[in-house]
Design an enzyme around this catalytic site. Structure first.
Site, mmCIF file in Angstrom:
data_model
loop_
_atom_site.group_PDB
_atom_site.id
_atom_site.type_symbol
_atom_site.label_atom_id
_atom_site.label_comp_id
_atom_site.label_asym_id
_atom_site.label_seq_id
_atom_site.Cartn_x
_atom_site.Cartn_y
_atom_site.Cartn_z
ATOM 1 C CB THR A 1 -0.729 -0.015 1.412
ATOM 2 O OG1 THR A 1 -1.432 1.502 1.294
ATOM 3 C CG2 THR A 1 -0.302 -0.489 2.511
ATOM 4 C CB CYS B 1 -4.105 4.662 -4.047
ATOM 5 S SG CYS B 1 -5.107 3.668 -3.356
#
Length: 231
Positions: free
Chosen positions: A83, A196
């Site tokens: 992430t 992202c």
């Protein structure tokens, strides 16, 4: 072949992309029935997201640090935090293990520099777009970052958490992202970084003429390369 440790589950949608992409890259390089050696620790993203919203980054670092230590004990040679946002606490997690953690922003910067890109538009969660933990690393690598307006940041981040992390892919959300990308391009972005790991579920290179750099894929390919360096 080195064993890759993945701290995943943030969200499980992008963690699945990591697993697939790393294995595809290893199979492409080695052929046959070869696949990657991976140890995965998948967290409950509901717990992590709640800590993010409260600003309890120390609490998040304790959870991810424990995952990192368990992956190290399981035999991982290096780690991925699957992430972008949680690289905000990269230093805290790295301090808890002896093995290296491959930083997603450094992997991305290397790909941008190889392509000759010096100014990018950044899309991601509100944390990644508005704070300096990510942008600073790109700047240190000679890459200037442009970010959307405050309203557009809220739109981008909201779609990530309310839709993409749940596997919901909506055409109207893609159209909104493309409008924001066009604004970034008009103010000088040479490429767009999908900062992202879920955005690649929504946007593909064929959706726009400006180059897209998918951090999930870039990070995965870099991990596979490192894992195979001794082959």
């Amino acid at each position: 072949m080195k064993t890759i440790g993945i701290i995943g589950g943030m969200s499980f949608e992008s963690t699945a992309t990591y697993y697939k992409s790393i294995n595809e890259e290893v199979a492409k390089k080695l052929g046959g029935l070869n696949s990657a050696k991976i140890v995965l620790y998948s967290l409950n993203f509901e717990e992590i997201a709640a800590l993010q919203e409260r600003g309890d980054w120390d609490g998040a670092a304790r959870i991810l640090g424990e995952a990192a230590r368990k992956l190290e004990a399981a035999g991982a040679h290096f780690l991925l935090i699957a992430t972008n946002t949680m690289h905000k606490i990269y230093d805290s997690i790295q301090a808890q293990v002896k093995i290296p953690i491959l930083h997603i922003a450094l992997s991305t910067a290397a790909a941008l520099k190889e392509a000759g890109i010096k100014k990018i538009g950044l899309l991601g969660t509100k944390f990644t777009m508005s704070e300096d933990f990510y942008i600073k690393i790109l700047s240190e690598q000679g890459i200037e970052t442009l970010t959307p307006s405050e309203a557009d940041m809220q739109e981008v981040s909201g779609i990530i958490f309310s839709e993409l992390c749940k596997g919901q892919i909506k055409e109207k959300s893609k159209e909104k992202y493309l409008q924001i990308i066009q604004k970034l391009q008009l103010i000088g972005a040479e490429a767009i970084v999908l900062g992202c790991t879920e955005i690649g579920l929504l946007l593909k290179s064929s959706d726009t003429k400006i180059p897209l750099f998918d951090t999930c894929i870039i990070h995965s390919k870099n991990a596979a390369k490192i894992a195979l360096d001794d082959q």
